[in-house]
Design a protein around this motif. Sequence first.
Motif, PDB file in Angstrom:
ATOM      1  N   TRP A  69       0.843  -1.202   0.000  1.00 14.12           N
ATOM      2  CA  TRP A  69       0.000   0.000   0.000  1.00 14.12           C
ATOM      3  C   TRP A  69       0.881   1.255   0.000  1.00 14.12           C
ATOM      4  CZ3 TRP A  69      -4.700   1.063  -1.320  1.00 14.12           C
ATOM      5  CH2 TRP A  69      -5.254   2.302  -0.981  1.00 14.12           C
ATOM      6  N   SER A  70       2.003   1.202   0.712  1.00 20.07           N
ATOM      7  CA  SER A  70       2.901   2.355   0.733  1.00 20.07           C
ATOM      8  C   SER A  70       3.526   2.592  -0.639  1.00 20.07           C
ATOM      9  CB  SER A  70       4.000   2.164   1.782  1.00 20.07           C
ATOM     10  OG  SER A  70       4.999   1.258   1.348  1.00 20.07           O
ATOM     11  N   TRP A  71       3.657   1.530  -1.434  1.00 22.70           N
ATOM     12  CA  TRP A  71       4.162   1.715  -2.796  1.00 22.70           C
ATOM     13  C   TRP A  71       3.213   2.591  -3.607  1.00 22.70           C
ATOM     14  CZ3 TRP A  71       5.537  -4.090  -3.902  1.00 22.70           C
ATOM     15  CH2 TRP A  71       6.777  -4.388  -3.310  1.00 22.70           C
ATOM     16  N   LEU A  72       1.911   2.374  -3.439  1.00 23.27           N
ATOM     17  CA  LEU A  72       0.932   3.180  -4.182  1.00 23.27           C
ATOM     18  C   LEU A  72       0.963   4.636  -3.735  1.00 23.27           C
ATOM     19  CD1 LEU A  72      -1.533   3.699  -5.996  1.00 23.27           C
ATOM     20  CD2 LEU A  72      -2.971   2.871  -4.118  1.00 23.27           C
ATOM     21  N   THR A  73       0.780   4.871  -2.454  1.00 21.55           N
ATOM     22  CA  THR A  73       0.757   6.251  -1.970  1.00 21.55           C
ATOM     23  C   THR A  73       2.109   6.924  -2.160  1.00 21.55           C
ATOM     24  OG1 THR A  73       1.247   5.493   0.284  1.00 21.55           O
ATOM     25  CG2 THR A  73      -1.076   5.761  -0.317  1.00 21.55           C
ATOM     26  N   GLY A  74       3.196   6.154  -2.000  1.00 20.87           N
ATOM     27  CA  GLY A  74       4.525   6.715  -2.198  1.00 20.87           C
ATOM     28  C   GLY A  74       4.784   7.108  -3.634  1.00 20.87           C
ATOM     29  N   ALA A  75       4.266   6.313  -4.593  1.00 18.85           N
ATOM     30  CA  ALA A  75       4.450   6.642  -6.003  1.00 18.85           C
ATOM     31  C   ALA A  75       3.753   7.944  -6.356  1.00 18.85           C
ATOM     32  CB  ALA A  75       3.918   5.499  -6.876  1.00 18.85           C
ATOM     33  N   LEU A  76       2.540   8.152  -5.813  1.00 16.10           N
ATOM     34  CA  LEU A  76       1.807   9.393  -6.080  1.00 16.10           C
ATOM     35  C   LEU A  76       2.504  10.588  -5.431  1.00 16.10           C
ATOM     36  CD1 LEU A  76      -1.813   8.043  -5.476  1.00 16.10           C
ATOM     37  CD2 LEU A  76      -0.781   8.554  -7.699  1.00 16.10           C
ATOM     38  N   THR A  77       2.920  10.417  -4.185  1.00 14.08           N
ATOM     39  CA  THR A  77       3.570  11.506  -3.466  1.00 14.08           C
ATOM     40  C   THR A  77       4.907  11.873  -4.098  1.00 14.08           C
ATOM     41  OG1 THR A  77       2.489  10.811  -1.410  1.00 14.08           O
ATOM     42  CG2 THR A  77       4.423  12.234  -1.206  1.00 14.08           C
ATOM     43  N   ALA A  78       5.674  10.867  -4.529  1.00 10.26           N
ATOM     44  CA  ALA A  78       6.980  11.118  -5.125  1.00 10.26           C
ATOM     45  C   ALA A  78       6.877  11.945  -6.393  1.00 10.26           C
ATOM     46  CB  ALA A  78       7.693   9.797  -5.411  1.00 10.26           C
ATOM     47  N   ARG A  79       5.734  11.863  -7.085  1.00 14.69           N
ATOM     48  CA  ARG A  79       5.527  12.657  -8.300  1.00 14.69           C
ATOM     49  C   ARG A  79       4.872  14.001  -8.001  1.00 14.69           C
ATOM     50  NH1 ARG A  79       8.539  11.016 -12.675  1.00 14.69           N
ATOM     51  NH2 ARG A  79       8.747   8.738 -12.585  1.00 14.69           N
ATOM     52  N   GLY A  80       4.722  14.331  -6.716  1.00 14.90           N
ATOM     53  CA  GLY A  80       4.174  15.620  -6.341  1.00 14.90           C
ATOM     54  C   GLY A  80       2.688  15.766  -6.593  1.00 14.90           C
TER      55      GLY A  80
ATOM     56  N   VAL B  99       1.969   8.196 -14.986  1.00 14.56           N
ATOM     57  CA  VAL B  99       3.393   7.951 -14.778  1.00 14.56           C
ATOM     58  C   VAL B  99       3.630   7.366 -13.386  1.00 14.56           C
ATOM     59  CG1 VAL B  99       5.654   9.063 -14.564  1.00 14.56           C
ATOM     60  CG2 VAL B  99       4.130   9.701 -16.436  1.00 14.56           C
ATOM     61  N   ALA B 100       2.957   7.924 -12.365  1.00 11.39           N
ATOM     62  CA  ALA B 100       3.099   7.407 -11.003  1.00 11.39           C
ATOM     63  C   ALA B 100       2.584   5.977 -10.907  1.00 11.39           C
ATOM     64  CB  ALA B 100       2.359   8.308 -10.021  1.00 11.39           C
ATOM     65  N   TRP B 101       1.481   5.694 -11.596  1.00  7.47           N
ATOM     66  CA  TRP B 101       0.951   4.333 -11.603  1.00  7.47           C
ATOM     67  C   TRP B 101       1.941   3.370 -12.241  1.00  7.47           C
ATOM     68  CZ3 TRP B 101      -1.114   1.262 -15.795  1.00  7.47           C
ATOM     69  CH2 TRP B 101      -1.770   0.100 -15.366  1.00  7.47           C
ATOM     70  N   CYS B 102       2.601   3.799 -13.301  1.00  6.38           N
ATOM     71  CA  CYS B 102       3.621   2.956 -13.923  1.00  6.38           C
ATOM     72  C   CYS B 102       4.821   2.768 -12.995  1.00  6.38           C
ATOM     73  CB  CYS B 102       4.061   3.557 -15.257  1.00  6.38           C
ATOM     74  SG  CYS B 102       2.813   3.419 -16.559  1.00  6.38           S
ATOM     75  N   ASP B 103       5.126   3.781 -12.163  1.00 11.61           N
ATOM     76  CA  ASP B 103       6.156   3.606 -11.136  1.00 11.61           C
ATOM     77  C   ASP B 103       5.757   2.487 -10.177  1.00 11.61           C
ATOM     78  OD1 ASP B 103       7.604   5.721 -12.195  1.00 11.61           O
ATOM     79  OD2 ASP B 103       6.851   7.190 -10.748  1.00 11.61           O
ATOM     80  N   LEU B 104       4.476   2.462  -9.795  1.00 12.41           N
ATOM     81  CA  LEU B 104       3.979   1.395  -8.920  1.00 12.41           C
ATOM     82  C   LEU B 104       4.127   0.039  -9.591  1.00 12.41           C
ATOM     83  CD1 LEU B 104       2.341   0.224  -6.509  1.00 12.41           C
ATOM     84  CD2 LEU B 104       0.270   0.804  -7.800  1.00 12.41           C
ATOM     85  N   LEU B 105       3.706  -0.063 -10.841  1.00  9.09           N
ATOM     86  CA  LEU B 105       3.841  -1.322 -11.573  1.00  9.09           C
ATOM     87  C   LEU B 105       5.289  -1.792 -11.597  1.00  9.09           C
ATOM     88  CD1 LEU B 105       1.638  -1.164 -14.815  1.00  9.09           C
ATOM     89  CD2 LEU B 105       1.597  -2.949 -13.066  1.00  9.09           C
ATOM     90  N   ALA B 106       6.201  -0.865 -11.899  1.00 15.16           N
ATOM     91  CA  ALA B 106       7.616  -1.219 -11.989  1.00 15.16           C
ATOM     92  C   ALA B 106       8.155  -1.668 -10.637  1.00 15.16           C
ATOM     93  CB  ALA B 106       8.404  -0.024 -12.514  1.00 15.16           C
ATOM     94  N   GLN B 107       7.696  -1.022  -9.562  1.00 14.77           N
ATOM     95  CA  GLN B 107       8.181  -1.401  -8.240  1.00 14.77           C
ATOM     96  C   GLN B 107       7.667  -2.776  -7.840  1.00 14.77           C
ATOM     97  OE1 GLN B 107       7.636   1.605  -5.248  1.00 14.77           O
ATOM     98  NE2 GLN B 107       9.473   0.898  -4.203  1.00 14.77           N
ATOM     99  N   VAL B 108       6.398  -3.051  -8.133  1.00 17.38           N
ATOM    100  CA  VAL B 108       5.852  -4.379  -7.856  1.00 17.38           C
ATOM    101  C   VAL B 108       6.606  -5.441  -8.658  1.00 17.38           C
ATOM    102  CG1 VAL B 108       3.799  -5.814  -8.142  1.00 17.38           C
ATOM    103  CG2 VAL B 108       3.576  -3.534  -7.189  1.00 17.38           C
ATOM    104  N   ALA B 109       7.035  -5.080  -9.867  1.00 19.86           N
ATOM    105  CA  ALA B 109       7.772  -6.010 -10.725  1.00 19.86           C
ATOM    106  C   ALA B 109       9.214  -6.190 -10.282  1.00 19.86           C
ATOM    107  CB  ALA B 109       7.736  -5.519 -12.166  1.00 19.86           C
TER     108      ALA B 109
END
Length: 224
Positions: free
Chosen positions: A126-137, A190-200
């Motif tokens: 879950w932190s990957w999702l919220t972190g991906a959004l926050t990291a992109r501002g 873009v943030a969602w794709c960051d999440l996908l990449a991190q899960v991968a």
Amino acid sequence: MAAAQGRLSDGAGGMDEPKEAGGTTGPGDTPPLPFLAAVDALRGARLRPQVEVEPTPAPKRLAPYAYALEAAVVDGEEDLADGRLVLLHDPAGHDAWRGTFRLVTLVRAELEPEMAADPLLPDVCWSWLTGALTARGLAFGEPSGTVTRASSHYFGGLSERPAASQIEIRASWTPREGLGGVPDTATHLVAWCDLLAQVAGLPPTAPGDASVVTLPQRRGPQSR
């Protein structure tokens, strides 16, 4: 890097609903300009090359207008993770969303069984999702969702297959609307794709892109 593409529908619903190909019309009229602008931004987003995005029919019933994308994180001919992102729009607004737009996602990846047993796994994912959004501002509200882990064990004629475990993230959030009532959907993608990449299990695209913990090595690539 490939630009995102997708398909418009006149409605949207849960990620498990039957999906139908749709046009660009809603309930008897032309889609509103904020929705069209949000879709145009999604189509023009530039994504990291390991993420392949394809059009998919949007599910129905949750909003008058919807736009859907599906994506896979690819290593050669192998899929490391996959998911779907749906943009919902209700011009009249929605009490639960606290806005007129909503993003809904499903992300899946295979894991080592030892990882699936980690009690911290749901919180980390879950932190990957919220972190991906926050990291992109990105500003967003009303996040909700589930993190599910499942294991498969094979018997009889399938007993030679190793046990398999999968993580699944289902989530939705309300993107903050900007000028003209249009959210920054390109950056959300873009943030969602960051999440996908991190899960991968891929590294972030640049230092500081990910501000959350990384789990150990994931299960190897899956045949497409």
